[in-house]
Each structure stands twice: as C-alpha cells, then as structure tokens.
Motif scaffolding. Structure first.
Motif, mmCIF file in Angstrom:
data_model
loop_
_atom_site.group_PDB
_atom_site.id
_atom_site.type_symbol
_atom_site.label_atom_id
_atom_site.label_comp_id
_atom_site.label_asym_id
_atom_site.label_seq_id
_atom_site.Cartn_x
_atom_site.Cartn_y
_atom_site.Cartn_z
ATOM 1 N N LEU A 101 -0.664 2.560 -4.090
ATOM 2 C CA LEU A 101 0.320 1.891 -3.234
ATOM 3 C C LEU A 101 0.412 2.586 -1.887
ATOM 4 O O LEU A 101 0.463 1.926 -0.836
ATOM 5 C CB LEU A 101 1.683 1.891 -3.934
ATOM 6 C CG LEU A 101 2.862 1.284 -3.167
ATOM 7 C CD1 LEU A 101 2.592 -0.183 -2.836
ATOM 8 C CD2 LEU A 101 4.155 1.430 -3.962
ATOM 9 N N ALA A 102 0.415 3.911 -1.899
ATOM 10 C CA ALA A 102 0.498 4.673 -0.647
ATOM 11 C C ALA A 102 -0.706 4.391 0.244
ATOM 12 O O ALA A 102 -0.565 4.158 1.456
ATOM 13 C CB ALA A 102 0.592 6.165 -0.954
ATOM 14 N N GLY A 103 -1.906 4.407 -0.345
ATOM 15 C CA GLY A 103 -3.123 4.172 0.429
ATOM 16 C C GLY A 103 -3.171 2.781 1.024
ATOM 17 O O GLY A 103 -3.567 2.598 2.191
ATOM 18 N N VAL A 104 -2.773 1.778 0.239
ATOM 19 C CA VAL A 104 -2.790 0.396 0.726
ATOM 20 C C VAL A 104 -1.813 0.227 1.887
ATOM 21 O O VAL A 104 -2.149 -0.366 2.927
ATOM 22 C CB VAL A 104 -2.445 -0.580 -0.422
ATOM 23 C CG1 VAL A 104 -2.208 -1.987 0.120
ATOM 24 C CG2 VAL A 104 -3.571 -0.607 -1.446
ATOM 25 N N LEU A 105 -0.596 0.730 1.738
ATOM 26 C CA LEU A 105 0.404 0.598 2.809
ATOM 27 C C LEU A 105 -0.026 1.355 4.062
ATOM 28 O O LEU A 105 0.111 0.849 5.186
ATOM 29 C CB LEU A 105 1.760 1.121 2.328
ATOM 30 C CG LEU A 105 2.522 0.233 1.338
ATOM 31 C CD1 LEU A 105 3.768 0.950 0.827
ATOM 32 C CD2 LEU A 105 2.911 -1.085 1.994
ATOM 33 N N LEU A 106 -0.553 2.543 3.889
ATOM 34 C CA LEU A 106 -0.950 3.356 5.048
ATOM 35 C C LEU A 106 -2.069 2.679 5.831
ATOM 36 O O LEU A 106 -2.076 2.698 7.066
ATOM 37 C CB LEU A 106 -1.389 4.737 4.572
ATOM 38 C CG LEU A 106 -1.535 5.822 5.639
ATOM 39 C CD1 LEU A 106 -0.204 6.094 6.315
ATOM 40 C CD2 LEU A 106 -2.084 7.109 5.020
ATOM 41 N N SER A 107 -3.009 2.077 5.105
ATOM 42 C CA SER A 107 -4.154 1.460 5.779
ATOM 43 C C SER A 107 -3.836 0.092 6.382
ATOM 44 O O SER A 107 -4.517 -0.359 7.299
ATOM 45 C CB SER A 107 -5.329 1.323 4.801
ATOM 46 O OG SER A 107 -4.963 0.493 3.708
ATOM 47 N N THR A 108 -2.788 -0.566 5.889
ATOM 48 C CA THR A 108 -2.492 -1.924 6.361
ATOM 49 C C THR A 108 -1.373 -1.984 7.400
ATOM 50 O O THR A 108 -1.446 -2.763 8.357
ATOM 51 C CB THR A 108 -2.118 -2.833 5.180
ATOM 52 O OG1 THR A 108 -1.039 -2.247 4.446
ATOM 53 C CG2 THR A 108 -3.313 -3.048 4.265
ATOM 54 N N VAL A 109 -0.336 -1.157 7.228
ATOM 55 C CA VAL A 109 0.804 -1.253 8.148
ATOM 56 C C VAL A 109 1.069 0.023 8.934
ATOM 57 O O VAL A 109 1.954 0.053 9.792
ATOM 58 C CB VAL A 109 2.089 -1.658 7.378
ATOM 59 C CG1 VAL A 109 1.914 -2.999 6.710
ATOM 60 C CG2 VAL A 109 2.486 -0.586 6.351
ATOM 61 N N GLY A 110 0.321 1.093 8.637
ATOM 62 C CA GLY A 110 0.515 2.344 9.364
ATOM 63 C C GLY A 110 1.565 3.237 8.709
ATOM 64 O O GLY A 110 2.378 2.782 7.889
ATOM 65 N N GLY A 111 1.542 4.532 9.072
ATOM 66 C CA GLY A 111 2.373 5.525 8.402
ATOM 67 C C GLY A 111 3.862 5.301 8.549
ATOM 68 O O GLY A 111 4.612 5.343 7.564
ATOM 69 N N GLN A 112 4.334 5.043 9.766
ATOM 70 C CA GLN A 112 5.769 4.891 9.984
ATOM 71 C C GLN A 112 6.330 3.701 9.219
ATOM 72 O O GLN A 112 7.340 3.811 8.519
ATOM 73 C CB GLN A 112 6.057 4.731 11.479
ATOM 74 C CG GLN A 112 7.540 4.662 11.812
ATOM 75 C CD GLN A 112 7.768 4.508 13.315
ATOM 76 O OE1 GLN A 112 7.859 3.396 13.827
ATOM 77 N NE2 GLN A 112 7.847 5.637 14.017
ATOM 78 N N THR A 113 5.655 2.559 9.339
ATOM 79 C CA THR A 113 6.118 1.360 8.631
ATOM 80 C C THR A 113 6.012 1.544 7.124
ATOM 81 O O THR A 113 6.885 1.083 6.371
ATOM 82 C CB THR A 113 5.305 0.133 9.071
ATOM 83 O OG1 THR A 113 5.388 -0.004 10.487
ATOM 84 C CG2 THR A 113 5.819 -1.130 8.409
ATOM 85 N N ALA A 114 4.950 2.225 6.664
ATOM 86 C CA ALA A 114 4.776 2.452 5.228
ATOM 87 C C ALA A 114 5.950 3.248 4.662
ATOM 88 O O ALA A 114 6.476 2.920 3.587
ATOM 89 C CB ALA A 114 3.464 3.191 4.969
ATOM 90 N N ILE A 115 6.388 4.276 5.381
ATOM 91 C CA ILE A 115 7.516 5.079 4.916
ATOM 92 C C ILE A 115 8.794 4.252 4.885
ATOM 93 O O ILE A 115 9.587 4.328 3.943
ATOM 94 C CB ILE A 115 7.682 6.327 5.810
ATOM 95 C CG1 ILE A 115 6.539 7.307 5.530
ATOM 96 C CG2 ILE A 115 9.029 6.997 5.563
ATOM 97 C CD1 ILE A 115 6.548 8.541 6.394
ATOM 98 N N LEU A 116 9.005 3.414 5.915
ATOM 99 C CA LEU A 116 10.202 2.580 5.935
ATOM 100 C C LEU A 116 10.165 1.531 4.826
ATOM 101 O O LEU A 116 11.210 1.237 4.201
ATOM 102 C CB LEU A 116 10.333 1.907 7.298
ATOM 103 C CG LEU A 116 10.624 2.850 8.478
ATOM 104 C CD1 LEU A 116 10.579 2.086 9.800
ATOM 105 C CD2 LEU A 116 11.978 3.532 8.294
ATOM 106 N N VAL A 117 8.992 0.956 4.566
ATOM 107 C CA VAL A 117 8.859 -0.019 3.478
ATOM 108 C C VAL A 117 9.173 0.644 2.142
ATOM 109 O O VAL A 117 9.907 0.092 1.303
ATOM 110 C CB VAL A 117 7.441 -0.628 3.464
ATOM 111 C CG1 VAL A 117 7.198 -1.397 2.164
ATOM 112 C CG2 VAL A 117 7.247 -1.549 4.655
ATOM 113 N N LEU A 118 8.619 1.847 1.928
ATOM 114 C CA LEU A 118 8.876 2.550 0.666
ATOM 115 C C LEU A 118 10.330 2.985 0.575
ATOM 116 O O LEU A 118 10.897 3.058 -0.524
ATOM 117 C CB LEU A 118 7.943 3.754 0.554
ATOM 118 C CG LEU A 118 6.479 3.405 0.270
ATOM 119 C CD1 LEU A 118 5.590 4.635 0.405
ATOM 120 C CD2 LEU A 118 6.331 2.803 -1.128
#
Length: 419
Positions: free
Chosen positions: A363-380
């Motif tokens: 899940l972390a890898g998919v979010l990081l590669s698709t929406v970027g680190g900042q957005t991935a952290i906010l989504v999580l």
C-alpha cells in the motif's frame, strides 16, 4: 510475604521473559540481515523482499492451527520444539556459510520454516503467561513483553549490521545461540503448562478451530478488537513505510534514517515503563480509544516536513502510548477469555493482524508512486482516522473499565487465575 507458589510463578515468568527477549533480538536481527544477504547474492530487490515475505507467510499460515495445538497439548513442549527448531535452522545457515555453500533456496527455506516456528510459539506463549502470571499482574507482565519488543527493535538492526560486516554468516550463528538461550530458559519453567482438562470426548481439531473463531465472531468486543487491530496495523505500518521511503527518496543517509527506528524503539521502551501506571489509573476502553487516535496529530508535520528529525519525533511521540494500549487491552482480552479457548482466540486475532502486515509496504509503495509522498501521508492519515472510529464508536470497547473491575466482565466459562 509471597507464597512459594507465587515465587515459583515469578521465577517461571522471568525465565520465559529472558529467553524470549534474547530470542526476539536475534530474530529481528536476522530479519534485518536476510534481505541484505539475498540482495548481495542475487542483485534482485524482489528476491530480497521475498525473504522477509516468506517469514511473514510462515507466521500467518501457522497461527490458526497453532492455537488449536496450544489448547490441546503441553505449551512448554510446543515452545521447546519451536525454539529447538530455531537452533537447528539458523545453525544450518551458519554451517553453510562457513563451508561457502550458502544458497538462496536455503535462505528462503529457513525464512519460511522459522516463520512457522514463530507462529507455533506465539499462542503457546500467551497461554503460558496466563498460567504463570496472576490475573492482577497481567498488565504489568504484558507491559514487560511490550518493552521486550521495543528493546529488540532498538538493538537488532545495529547489531545485525555489525555482525554482517564481519562476515555474512555470523548473524545466523548468533541467532542460533539466542534460540539456544530460549530453549534453556524454557527448560527452567516449573509450572505445569498443560491445557485445561476436557470433560467428555475431545472434538476434532477442525471443530476446535471453529470454536475459537466462533467465540471471536459472536462477541462484539472480540469482533471489534480483531477488525480494528488488523486495519490499524495496516494503516500505521503503511504510514511508517511511506515516511521511510520518502526519506530515502530525499537522499538522506542510512544513519539519519536509522534515527527514526531508534526513536521509535526508545519511545516504546519509555512507554512500556509507564504502561502499568497508566493502565491502573485509566479506564482500559478509553485508553484504547486514545491509542487509536494518537498518530493522527502527527501526520501533519510528517506530511509537510520531510526531515529525519521530524519523522523521528512524530513516530516517537506516537509510540509513547502504544505499549499501554497494547498491554491494557491485551490483558483484558486474556482475563475475560475462558482458559480452554485462550490459544485459539489469541491465534485468531493474531492471524488477522499478521495477514494485514504484508499489505502495508505494498500500500505504501503504490501510494508513494501514484500520488507522491505528501499526499500519501495525508491519505493514510485519513485512513487511520476512519480506522480509529471503529473502537471509538464501539460501546463494547468504551465500556471496558480499569483492571480492578475486570472480574465482572469474564465470559461464561472463564475462571480466575490463581495468585
């Protein structure tokens, strides 16, 4: 003055705790080294990740039948078999390394089988703790187990790195020794760890397994707690993975990134020391709700400042209450579970949690590669908030009182643990 029986039980818990603390450090060290060795031998990141995935698969695949075994057979013998197999398996890697015959299939086989051993050990251990620890001391005992995990987290990676730098096979030799220490300490336990006697003909193993799952599913508290713990593991671990991967992408060195894990381990140790004091004074249900939400305020700084010290501070603060939450609600779950079902109930809950964990890096890898680190952290962070609502809106969780009042919550068939 404590009775002879109480002293014997204290001796037994100490023997169990020391053995597992040493073994936990060795196992985490080896899990740190497995991907390093596999990558050095193959140059493949996929195969390097597969070594750890096989260990997790072994644990998850064994937990449910291990719960049945823990409720049928002598828990001490089960734990001795698991620890003895660790000596042999890691010893085989050390011998192969000395002879220059270490291979990837051998590494993978040991990773899978030691995962099986860990899955076999876990339900037997928690059942043994219930037997040797008086009910009123369960929060303190589980707080000490939480401290064990965080000490291992703090020590294992640096130790593994140093041993690996000396020679590749040395971590495996040391881990074989840690399992031998566990084996010896288990041999010092004097309490009879046989399961409760069963009236009438014993059901078939599959029926035993169904009884454990049915107990969890049919009771709102156990059902809610199992769902929440699995999803919480997924959310928090994915958040941690994204934070670490984002630091790697930011070009920070391994020492700086190691600061994050060191901060988490140190905070966990402090939290484990404070845990008995917090558990005794706060209603366990509301303490659990607080734990569910404690990571949420920390998402914002991690999202907007990609710096090791920010991530270390956020993760560390989030971990402070975690041992109290785990030890408190875990102790309550043990205290109110009928002793004859404890292994199966524990393994069912752990199975759900462990099954979720391999999904966290994905899940972390998919979010990081698709929406970027900042957005991935906010989504999580948003996902974590949704997960936190599960215990918050559960009356069965919120109603759990302080330990002094747990006795009235025992499930039918549960009996008090003798002091």
């Amino acid at each position: 003055m404590p009775s002879c029986r109480a002293l014997a039980r204290n001796h037994d818990f100490t023997a169990l705790w020391i053995g597992q603390t040493v073994s936990e450090i060795g196992s985490r060290m080896t899990m740190f080294v497995f991907p390093l060795i596999t990558f050095a031998m193959t140059g493949s990141a996929v195969l390097a990740a597969a070594s750890e995935a096989l260990y997790l698969l072994g644990v998850a695949g064994t937990l449910l039948p291990a719960g049945v075994l823990a409720d049928r057979y002598d828990r001490r013998r089960i734990m001795l078999v698991a620890s003895g197999s660790g000596v042999l398996l890691y010893g085989s890697l050390a011998v192969a390394g000395v002879l220059g015959e270490l291979t990837v299939p051998h590494l993978f086989a040991v990773a899978l089988l030691t995962g099986v051993g860990a899955g076999l050990f876990a339900p037997a251990e928690i059942s043994a703790v219930r037997t040797v620890v008086p009910a009123e001391d369960l929060p303190t005992a589980l707080s000490q187990n939480q401290a064990r995990l965080h000490v291992a987290s703090l020590i294992s990676a640096p130790l593994g790195g140093v041993l690996y730098a000396v020679t590749r096979w040395l971590p495996f030799a040391v881990d074989a020794v840690t399992f031998a220490v566990s084996f010896v300490q288990l041999g010092r336990i004097r309490t009879d760890l046989s399961p409760e006697t069963y009236d009438g003909p014993r059901p078939r193993p599959l029926q035993d397994l169904k009884d454990g799952v049915r107990f969890v599913v049919s009771r709102p508290f156990f059902r809610v707690l199992t769902i929440w713990s699995g999803l919480s593991n997924l959310a928090v671990n994915a958040l941690f993975f994204v934070a670490i991967l984002r630091l790697i992408e930011g070009g920070f060195g391994s020492f700086q990134i190691g600061l994050v894990e060191a901060a988490a381990g140190s905070a966990g140790i402090v939290g484990a020391v404070l845990a008995p004091w917090l558990i005794e004074r706060l209603a366990t249900g509301w303490l659990t709700v607080a734990i569910a939400w404690c990571f949420l305020p920390l998402v914002v700084p991690m999202a907007f400042w990609n710096q090791p010290w920010v991530v270390a501070a956020a993760i560390g603060l989030g971990m402070l209450l975690n041992p109290a939450g785990n030890a408190g609600i875990g102790s309550y779950r043990i205290a109110v579970t009928p002793p004859e079902l404890l292994g199966r109930v524990q393994s069912t809950s752990q199975f759900v949690s462990w099954s979720m964990m391999p999904l966290a890096p994905v899940l972390a890898g998919v979010l990081l590669s698709t929406v970027g680190g900042q957005t991935a952290i906010l989504v999580l962070g948003g996902f974590s908030a949704l997960v936190a609502c599960i215990p918050t809106f559960s009356r069965s969780v919120r109603a759990v009182p302080r330990p002094a009042l747990w006795e009235r919550h025992k499930a039918p068939g549960a009996v008090a643990v003798a002091a």
